[in-house]
Design an enzyme around this catalytic site. Sequence first.
Site, mmCIF file in Angstrom:
data_model
loop_
_atom_site.group_PDB
_atom_site.id
_atom_site.type_symbol
_atom_site.label_atom_id
_atom_site.label_comp_id
_atom_site.label_asym_id
_atom_site.label_seq_id
_atom_site.Cartn_x
_atom_site.Cartn_y
_atom_site.Cartn_z
ATOM 1 N N ASP A 492 0.886 -1.109 0.002
ATOM 2 C CA ASP A 492 -0.045 0.068 -0.020
ATOM 3 C C ASP A 492 0.983 1.301 0.141
ATOM 4 O O ASP A 492 2.225 1.203 0.254
ATOM 5 C CB ASP A 492 -0.993 -0.116 1.268
ATOM 6 C CG ASP A 492 -1.705 1.246 1.406
ATOM 7 O OD1 ASP A 492 -2.291 1.484 0.352
ATOM 8 O OD2 ASP A 492 -2.051 1.581 2.391
ATOM 9 N N LYS A 493 0.590 2.329 -0.492
ATOM 10 C CA LYS A 493 1.185 3.592 -0.427
ATOM 11 C C LYS A 493 1.197 4.446 0.780
ATOM 12 O O LYS A 493 2.174 4.368 1.690
ATOM 13 C CB LYS A 493 0.777 4.227 -1.541
ATOM 14 C CG LYS A 493 1.917 5.524 -1.662
ATOM 15 C CD LYS A 493 1.324 6.569 -2.877
ATOM 16 C CE LYS A 493 0.078 7.470 -2.599
ATOM 17 N NZ LYS A 493 0.136 8.430 -1.519
ATOM 18 N N THR A 494 0.069 5.093 1.071
ATOM 19 C CA THR A 494 -0.124 6.065 2.113
ATOM 20 C C THR A 494 0.091 5.409 3.328
ATOM 21 O O THR A 494 -0.750 4.457 3.989
ATOM 22 C CB THR A 494 -1.598 6.838 2.177
ATOM 23 O OG1 THR A 494 -1.679 7.265 0.688
ATOM 24 C CG2 THR A 494 -1.569 7.875 2.807
ATOM 25 N N ARG A 671 5.241 15.695 -7.842
ATOM 26 C CA ARG A 671 4.033 15.874 -8.249
ATOM 27 C C ARG A 671 3.863 17.123 -8.456
ATOM 28 O O ARG A 671 3.685 18.229 -7.618
ATOM 29 C CB ARG A 671 3.002 15.365 -6.992
ATOM 30 C CG ARG A 671 1.519 15.472 -7.385
ATOM 31 C CD ARG A 671 1.022 14.585 -7.986
ATOM 32 N NE ARG A 671 -0.484 14.925 -8.355
ATOM 33 C CZ ARG A 671 -1.418 14.865 -7.844
ATOM 34 N NH1 ARG A 671 -1.390 14.216 -6.594
ATOM 35 N NH2 ARG A 671 -2.643 15.178 -8.150
ATOM 36 N N ASP A 737 -5.028 5.720 -3.478
ATOM 37 C CA ASP A 737 -4.604 7.120 -3.959
ATOM 38 C C ASP A 737 -4.653 7.252 -5.646
ATOM 39 O O ASP A 737 -4.536 6.392 -6.295
ATOM 40 C CB ASP A 737 -3.166 7.521 -3.603
ATOM 41 C CG ASP A 737 -3.132 9.193 -3.147
ATOM 42 O OD1 ASP A 737 -4.115 9.844 -3.748
ATOM 43 O OD2 ASP A 737 -2.183 9.480 -2.374
ATOM 44 N N ALA A 860 -8.110 -0.591 7.106
ATOM 45 C CA ALA A 860 -8.649 -1.919 6.772
ATOM 46 C C ALA A 860 -9.142 -2.027 5.400
ATOM 47 O O ALA A 860 -9.798 -3.121 5.215
ATOM 48 C CB ALA A 860 -10.113 -1.169 7.665
ATOM 49 N N ASN A 861 -9.043 -1.185 4.631
ATOM 50 C CA ASN A 861 -9.300 -1.343 3.092
ATOM 51 C C ASN A 861 -8.376 -2.381 2.605
ATOM 52 O O ASN A 861 -8.495 -3.007 1.489
ATOM 53 C CB ASN A 861 -9.158 -0.034 2.197
ATOM 54 C CG ASN A 861 -7.754 0.475 2.297
ATOM 55 O OD1 ASN A 861 -6.945 0.323 3.395
ATOM 56 N ND2 ASN A 861 -7.207 0.643 1.106
ATOM 57 N N ASP A 862 -7.305 -2.686 3.238
ATOM 58 C CA ASP A 862 -6.165 -3.607 2.941
ATOM 59 C C ASP A 862 -6.542 -5.230 3.571
ATOM 60 O O ASP A 862 -6.059 -6.038 3.078
ATOM 61 C CB ASP A 862 -4.941 -3.344 3.173
ATOM 62 C CG ASP A 862 -4.479 -2.104 2.870
ATOM 63 O OD1 ASP A 862 -4.697 -1.831 1.509
ATOM 64 O OD2 ASP A 862 -3.893 -1.254 3.574
#
Length: 1167
Positions: A492-494, A671, A737, A860-862
């Site tokens: 995951d990134k963030t 960015r 993201d 939790a999304n993971d």
Amino acid sequence: MKTREDVKIINQGLEDEMEVRGYRPCLWKMILVGVGAVCSGGLLLLLLYWLPEWAVKGTCTHTSLRDAHTLLLRTKDEFRQWFRVRVHRMLAPGRKPFDDLDVKPKTQLPNGDFDHQVNSVHDEQLPHGQQVQIQYFTHHSFRYYWNEVIQNFELYQGLEDVRVTCAHIHSEHSRGLTKTLQDYRRLFFGENEIAVRVPSLFKLLIKEVLNPFYIFQLFSVVLWSAEDYYYYAAAIVFMSVISIATSLYTIKKQYVMLHDMVSSHSVVRVSVCRGNKDVEQAMSTELVPGDVISIPANGMIMPCDAVLFQGTCVVNESMLTGESVPVTKTSLPSSGDEAARRYNMEEHKRHVLFCGTHVIQTRFYTGELVKAVVIRTGFSTEKGQLVRSILYPKPTDFKLYRDAYLFLLCLVGVAGIGFVYTIVLSIMNKVSAKTIIIESLDIITITVPPALPAAMTAGIVYAQRRLKRVGIFCISPQRINMCGQLNLVCFDKTGTLTEDGLDLWGIHRADNGSFVAPELGAAEEHLMNTTFVACMATCHSLTKIEGELSGDPLDLKMFAATGWILEEPTEEETALHNPLMPTVVRPPAVTEDGQNHSQVQNTSCEIGIVRQFPFSSVLQRMSVVVRRLGDKHMEAFLKGAPEVVAGLCKPHSVPQSFTETLESYTRQGFRVIALAHRQLESKLSWHKVQTLSRDLIETNMEFLGLIIMQNKIKQETAGVLTVLQRANIRTLMVTGDNMLTAISVARDCGMVRPHENVIIADAAPPKDSNPPCITWRYMDNPAQTARDHQTAQISMEEEMYHFAVNGRAFAIITEHFPQLIQKLALRATVFARMAPDQKTQLVEILQGIDYIVGMCGDGANDCGALKRAHSGISLSELEASVASPFTSSTANISCVPNLIREGRAALITSFCVFKFMALYSIIQYISVILLYWILSNLGDFQFLFIDLVIILIIAFTMSLNPAWKELVRQRPPSSLISGPLLCSVLTQILTCLAFQVLAFYLVQQQSWYEKWTPQSDACNVSRSSFFNSQNGTTSHDHKNIRNYENTSLFYVSSFQYLAVAIVFSKGKPFRQPSYKNWLFMLSCAGLYSFLLLIMLYPISAIDNFLEVANDSWGALLLSRLFCRRNKPPKVLYRHLALELQEDADWPPKPSTVTYANDPQSHISATL
């Protein structure tokens, strides 16, 4: 759909697609199974418990699904799992949940609820006889109902099943349900609760104990008890109890954690709308699809999935997305083209309040409630499906365990040969039936060692303890071995690779069509009143929640860099105006001493945000319409992707060096966001602006410049990724993201190197007559497309390219281009805007092309992906840790190499222990088979010494080698059934066989050898003084234990166990060398010394205990080896002197006579 006459498909085209077959009980089959169970002592029931398809086919006959009492389900994935479910029946006034009920009030429904509101034009009650019987079954928390039309079972998920349009939701479902209709629908959808039932310890115990390994251990313990072999049986029972207790504790803890996570906010009080005005309080468990709920002003945690059709909400969706960014949810469109489109959860998710998400704030007009229609409840919600993926994960296929079972089957085959051999030999020698049964079964317990699970677990337990010392906690120890085979890790990134959000690096303004020098900040006094800073201060979606600014981290950083202040209207102010009062931003006042004082009003530069066009990932931009205090005209500000913004600006306002400047920043991993401005016509009124489309606003802009943002990666990230890449472990980024940020971070941390191309796959769904399509864009050169075959070919050949895919494109490619998805997965490095279920789906796709996949995340999304991956590592101790096998207390990815190193060490340890235990069983098997030939066996205490002292000590100490300090490129073997491993095992088996047969044969060729019989007691005659000096009798060995063959094989096999342990105890490059494992080395040295001692220098107590036949030759040999004074003298006179010392008749006694005719001895006579 039918595939065959007796098989139908449910969930067709979905991930959990299954075949379903119908059965009804058969009396004669059940009687036969009962008889078989009695005759087999219950073993048949155990077999049917392990094989549900046999249980159903053995007790039932096939029938149609409509008449079935029992169903057999079989998944259509690679695992082909079988499930047995029972068909239930219920009475209901209708067949489908969304049928209209023409029922008089006060009708009692089967659940016992009464209705007191009018819902019908009929006056008569529905007679009980008119209720229909409906069949249904429950599988993995989903209910499937029988559908007479399609003659199959189907799943009802929610309001989407009706296939309503957005306009239809407004017109038909905005008034709510009557109590009767709500009760009726609850019959089908059940309670709105994500119920995680924590099973009792007794149930968990029964399930654990009925594992085939524990059943085999129980069989072994009973058999050994029949042979009076209590000591080792007690040791096995003790180890099994410890193992079961540990397993039960871990499983129970996981259930309790998941239950607490779900139940903490799953049951709340909600306001349910009945009709247009009536609002009543109810429990959230009573909600069904179609109910209308009112969202309170102070927010709530959503108990269901609901679509907003009135008002606006600010929602924290971190539970689903992992991004702690409040999202603004707007009401579902009620008019226009979009309202005519069919409602779709994915397409209209910006209007959906998802279960488990936190509504922070609501916005509404005076006197109006914020309302939402319930779409899904219970396990059908987004959160429910996440919990289902944790409760019912797909089995993880690992080659080591499959090969271990195959190897055990081979051992069972070897045991079968020994079983037959023992029976035949015993019958030929007229052995008693009891002895035949015990000895033949004993061969099976020797060949398949019951201590194998405990020995295999030892290495994993030690690895788990070492992981705990470095802050990695494990709730699924069996997954440690899988970590050793990881060849791909998704991050995951963030919060995982990066710190939260972006930091402002600087700004690069444009003036009169050319760039000015870059500036570090935007809060300088000379910039305060510029249009550039005004754009930064207004073009965002920030809001104040409890006095704190909240919103997208990028917007927060950008706004904070200006130093301006944001003020929102209060509820009272909103109530005074029909349109919502605008949000106002203003710069801080600057006093004469140059200090900023935000408390002092600076009204001359106040700007009101009149209208906001939110950021669109498709358009890659957002804009606002603003009005400065005192100005008659309005202005539009725009921000977005630089290429997009430049395309919407007047060409003369875009600097000529735009492309080169942009490329210089992006290549450095920044960015970049572009800003633009436009002054609107003065004739535009407030109300006119509210109805304008964004396309009319976002055109003919003036280019203002660039904002350069930096997404700081964590200090450890780049180093860890380099270590993984050197070890030939592929790394991927899977994030919620946006794409540009993700690619920027991928370049910055080294996933994508500076010289490598990134190809973005943009996919569009079918629309009107246009088929679905994929557009390939090269990130470094946006004008380049896949039609440039030459460049694409060069990139492919050099393998210097990476694919980047967003969630929308991933869904379209998966559905419409299934032939491409594996090719993309092979080279894709960045997956952006991925929903939780898409992350799980990606893990499965990668596993489908034989990657051993690790997943590292913090949200939790993971959860689903963490559970589905071969190895999931959570950097959070919250929801994700419930689903993840591993949780790290350090919030960075440095835990990943540590986990892989320990996994490799544990995997190699498992191989070593498995080979050692297999060889131990084969060596003992050879010894027993040879001894059976002479009607002998190893003694009970010989078995005990081998099993308890040698095997268990060696098996548990050889597992102590720590992991090697470096993560090497070489990967440990994943299969037991491989050439080198089988060769090493077979070579050792043949060597051991040869030495045992040789010892068995040579001992019988010795001159002092005497064959044993119960009467002769051959080996005990010479040692009767040792054993029976006290009672003067010789006890006969009727079991034929103490004989020369037994003793020879006992010593030879004991040395073989130790030799095999040393040979198989492998060190680097995955484990520390064995000589650093001092406990193992000490154990080996101690056992070797002890065996040599009792073999060469017999000790009567030990010989009696071990029932070995040791003569005094060992002591003589030792004395000759180590005592020089006992060596024969080299000169004759000394040899003669020694002989005379030992002669009792020399010197001659007084009055004796020596005669010449007896030269051989001194024959003396008394005179």
